[in-house]
Design a protein around this motif. Sequence first.
Motif, PDB file in Angstrom:
ATOM      1  N   PRO A  43       0.798  -1.230   0.000  1.00 51.07           N
ATOM      2  CA  PRO A  43       0.000   0.000   0.000  1.00 51.07           C
ATOM      3  C   PRO A  43       0.831   1.282   0.000  1.00 51.07           C
ATOM      4  CG  PRO A  43      -0.103  -1.095   2.138  1.00 51.07           C
ATOM      5  CD  PRO A  43       0.572  -2.050   1.210  1.00 51.07           C
ATOM      6  N   ASP A  44       2.106   1.177   0.371  1.00 49.12           N
ATOM      7  CA  ASP A  44       2.971   2.364   0.405  1.00 49.12           C
ATOM      8  C   ASP A  44       3.696   2.611  -0.913  1.00 49.12           C
ATOM      9  OD1 ASP A  44       2.331   2.800   3.116  1.00 49.12           O
ATOM     10  OD2 ASP A  44       3.844   1.339   3.742  1.00 49.12           O
ATOM     11  N   ALA A  45       3.480   1.745  -1.901  1.00 45.70           N
ATOM     12  CA  ALA A  45       4.139   1.931  -3.196  1.00 45.70           C
ATOM     13  C   ALA A  45       3.682   3.243  -3.821  1.00 45.70           C
ATOM     14  CB  ALA A  45       3.827   0.766  -4.129  1.00 45.70           C
ATOM     15  N   PRO A  46       4.597   4.003  -4.429  1.00 45.96           N
ATOM     16  CA  PRO A  46       4.201   5.268  -5.062  1.00 45.96           C
ATOM     17  C   PRO A  46       3.469   5.030  -6.373  1.00 45.96           C
ATOM     18  CG  PRO A  46       6.525   4.827  -5.472  1.00 45.96           C
ATOM     19  CD  PRO A  46       6.038   3.734  -4.563  1.00 45.96           C
ATOM     20  N   ALA A  47       2.580   5.939  -6.712  1.00 44.58           N
ATOM     21  CA  ALA A  47       1.871   5.849  -7.989  1.00 44.58           C
ATOM     22  C   ALA A  47       2.817   6.072  -9.166  1.00 44.58           C
ATOM     23  CB  ALA A  47       0.731   6.861  -8.032  1.00 44.58           C
ATOM     24  N   THR A  48       3.921   6.791  -8.903  1.00 51.04           N
ATOM     25  CA  THR A  48       4.870   7.092  -9.988  1.00 51.04           C
ATOM     26  C   THR A  48       5.542   5.834 -10.517  1.00 51.04           C
ATOM     27  OG1 THR A  48       6.482   7.572  -8.254  1.00 51.04           O
ATOM     28  CG2 THR A  48       5.388   9.451  -9.281  1.00 51.04           C
ATOM     29  N   LEU A  52      10.133  -3.070 -11.336  1.00 54.23           N
ATOM     30  CA  LEU A  52       9.719  -4.069 -10.350  1.00 54.23           C
ATOM     31  C   LEU A  52      10.905  -4.839  -9.776  1.00 54.23           C
ATOM     32  CD1 LEU A  52       7.527  -5.656  -8.859  1.00 54.23           C
ATOM     33  CD2 LEU A  52       7.309  -7.119 -10.872  1.00 54.23           C
ATOM     34  N   LEU A  53      11.857  -5.212 -10.615  1.00 49.59           N
ATOM     35  CA  LEU A  53      12.985  -5.996 -10.118  1.00 49.59           C
ATOM     36  C   LEU A  53      13.791  -5.229  -9.070  1.00 49.59           C
ATOM     37  CD1 LEU A  53      14.294  -7.889 -13.289  1.00 49.59           C
ATOM     38  CD2 LEU A  53      12.902  -8.764 -11.407  1.00 49.59           C
ATOM     39  N   GLU A  54      13.897  -3.905  -9.245  1.00 47.63           N
ATOM     40  CA  GLU A  54      14.605  -3.094  -8.243  1.00 47.63           C
ATOM     41  C   GLU A  54      13.869  -3.126  -6.905  1.00 47.63           C
ATOM     42  OE1 GLU A  54      15.438   0.894  -9.504  1.00 47.63           O
ATOM     43  OE2 GLU A  54      16.349   0.241 -11.404  1.00 47.63           O
ATOM     44  N   ALA A  55      12.548  -2.986  -6.959  1.00 44.21           N
ATOM     45  CA  ALA A  55      11.745  -3.012  -5.734  1.00 44.21           C
ATOM     46  C   ALA A  55      11.837  -4.380  -5.056  1.00 44.21           C
ATOM     47  CB  ALA A  55      10.288  -2.676  -6.057  1.00 44.21           C
ATOM     48  N   LEU A  56      11.820  -5.449  -5.855  1.00 41.45           N
ATOM     49  CA  LEU A  56      11.893  -6.796  -5.294  1.00 41.45           C
ATOM     50  C   LEU A  56      13.281  -7.091  -4.726  1.00 41.45           C
ATOM     51  CD1 LEU A  56       9.863  -8.857  -7.930  1.00 41.45           C
ATOM     52  CD2 LEU A  56       9.134  -8.161  -5.644  1.00 41.45           C
ATOM     53  N   ALA A  90       4.066  -0.359  -8.723  1.00 44.18           N
ATOM     54  CA  ALA A  90       3.314   0.881  -8.513  1.00 44.18           C
ATOM     55  C   ALA A  90       2.169   0.635  -7.552  1.00 44.18           C
ATOM     56  CB  ALA A  90       2.769   1.410  -9.845  1.00 44.18           C
ATOM     57  N   ASN A  91       1.615   1.698  -7.035  1.00 42.80           N
ATOM     58  CA  ASN A  91       0.475   1.612  -6.135  1.00 42.80           C
ATOM     59  C   ASN A  91      -0.746   1.089  -6.903  1.00 42.80           C
ATOM     60  OD1 ASN A  91      -1.983   2.721  -4.612  1.00 42.80           O
ATOM     61  ND2 ASN A  91      -0.290   3.062  -3.186  1.00 42.80           N
ATOM     62  N   ILE A 126       0.406   0.625 -13.723  1.00 43.67           N
ATOM     63  CA  ILE A 126      -1.023   0.603 -13.383  1.00 43.67           C
ATOM     64  C   ILE A 126      -1.347   1.543 -12.211  1.00 43.67           C
ATOM     65  CG2 ILE A 126      -1.505  -1.653 -14.394  1.00 43.67           C
ATOM     66  CD1 ILE A 126      -1.233  -1.353 -10.659  1.00 43.67           C
ATOM     67  N   GLY A 127      -0.379   2.367 -11.821  1.00 40.21           N
ATOM     68  CA  GLY A 127      -0.645   3.421 -10.845  1.00 40.21           C
ATOM     69  C   GLY A 127      -0.825   4.772 -11.502  1.00 40.21           C
ATOM     70  N   ASP A 128      -0.579   4.837 -12.810  1.00 37.09           N
ATOM     71  CA  ASP A 128      -0.635   6.090 -13.559  1.00 37.09           C
ATOM     72  C   ASP A 128      -2.061   6.362 -14.041  1.00 37.09           C
ATOM     73  OD1 ASP A 128      -0.472   7.415 -16.487  1.00 37.09           O
ATOM     74  OD2 ASP A 128       1.182   8.157 -15.255  1.00 37.09           O
ATOM     75  N   ALA A 129      -2.555   7.545 -13.782  1.00 35.82           N
ATOM     76  CA  ALA A 129      -3.945   7.890 -14.111  1.00 35.82           C
ATOM     77  C   ALA A 129      -4.230   7.805 -15.602  1.00 35.82           C
ATOM     78  CB  ALA A 129      -4.267   9.295 -13.599  1.00 35.82           C
ATOM     79  N   ASP A 130      -3.279   8.256 -16.435  1.00 34.00           N
ATOM     80  CA  ASP A 130      -3.487   8.207 -17.885  1.00 34.00           C
ATOM     81  C   ASP A 130      -3.546   6.774 -18.393  1.00 34.00           C
ATOM     82  OD1 ASP A 130      -3.551  10.967 -18.030  1.00 34.00           O
ATOM     83  OD2 ASP A 130      -1.423  11.155 -18.518  1.00 34.00           O
ATOM     84  N   VAL A 131      -2.676   5.923 -17.850  1.00 34.59           N
ATOM     85  CA  VAL A 131      -2.686   4.500 -18.228  1.00 34.59           C
ATOM     86  C   VAL A 131      -4.014   3.864 -17.842  1.00 34.59           C
ATOM     87  CG1 VAL A 131      -1.661   2.230 -17.733  1.00 34.59           C
ATOM     88  CG2 VAL A 131      -0.177   4.210 -18.129  1.00 34.59           C
ATOM     89  N   LEU A 132      -4.469   4.150 -16.631  1.00 33.70           N
ATOM     90  CA  LEU A 132      -5.733   3.576 -16.166  1.00 33.70           C
ATOM     91  C   LEU A 132      -6.914   4.058 -17.004  1.00 33.70           C
ATOM     92  CD1 LEU A 132      -5.206   3.740 -12.302  1.00 33.70           C
ATOM     93  CD2 LEU A 132      -5.233   1.688 -13.730  1.00 33.70           C
TER      94      LEU A 132
END
Length: 199
Positions: A43-48, A52-56, A90-91, A126-132
């Motif tokens: 839930p704390d992932a940024p929308a920006t 993914l591999l870096e986060a993992l 992403a969030n 999938i956290g980006d408003a335009d993509v969604l």
Amino acid sequence: MKVEIFSDVVCPWCYIGYKRFARAVARFAGEVEVIHRPFELNPDAPATGEPLLEALDRKFGGNAAQMTRQVAAVGAQEGLELHFDHAISANSFEAHRLIELASRQGLAEEMANRLFEAHFTDGLNIGDADVLAKLAAEVGVTDTGEAAPEVREQLDRARGLGITGVPFFLFEEQFGVSGAQPEDTFLAALEEVAQRTAR
């Protein structure tokens, strides 16, 4: 029969489990109402977003590439393309809000599938408003900007039910199956719940 699936669209095992469950439903003799419920793995992932591999790597200590290759191989056996190397962490809250809206418009299955595919196959944020907005338009979902309170309510409900990992399948609000079980296991669960709840 009502089956609620608690999952997150950034969770590969949720994608795999959902596909296995869908095939079990196709083999099941009875009627099944599938309801998608939200769960946030991060839930704390940024929308920006970030690779993914870096986060993992941060989370699991540098073994992400090896771990994800194994998961991708399982996904491939299910006919899924999981490209972790260009997926974006992403969030997922707004994605869940879209699924909730889609459910009101009779398009929850299509929206959930498209979000899984966008994240794991297309490498979209999938956290980006335009993509969604683009994905919603593809599926035919009208985004009214509503449903955030309902998503929060269901996230709270998941916590209240003691759900700590996903996917989690809740049958008739009383029987739970956890994890991306084999297709035959899901089919057996459907048949057992049908017997137990027969009136």
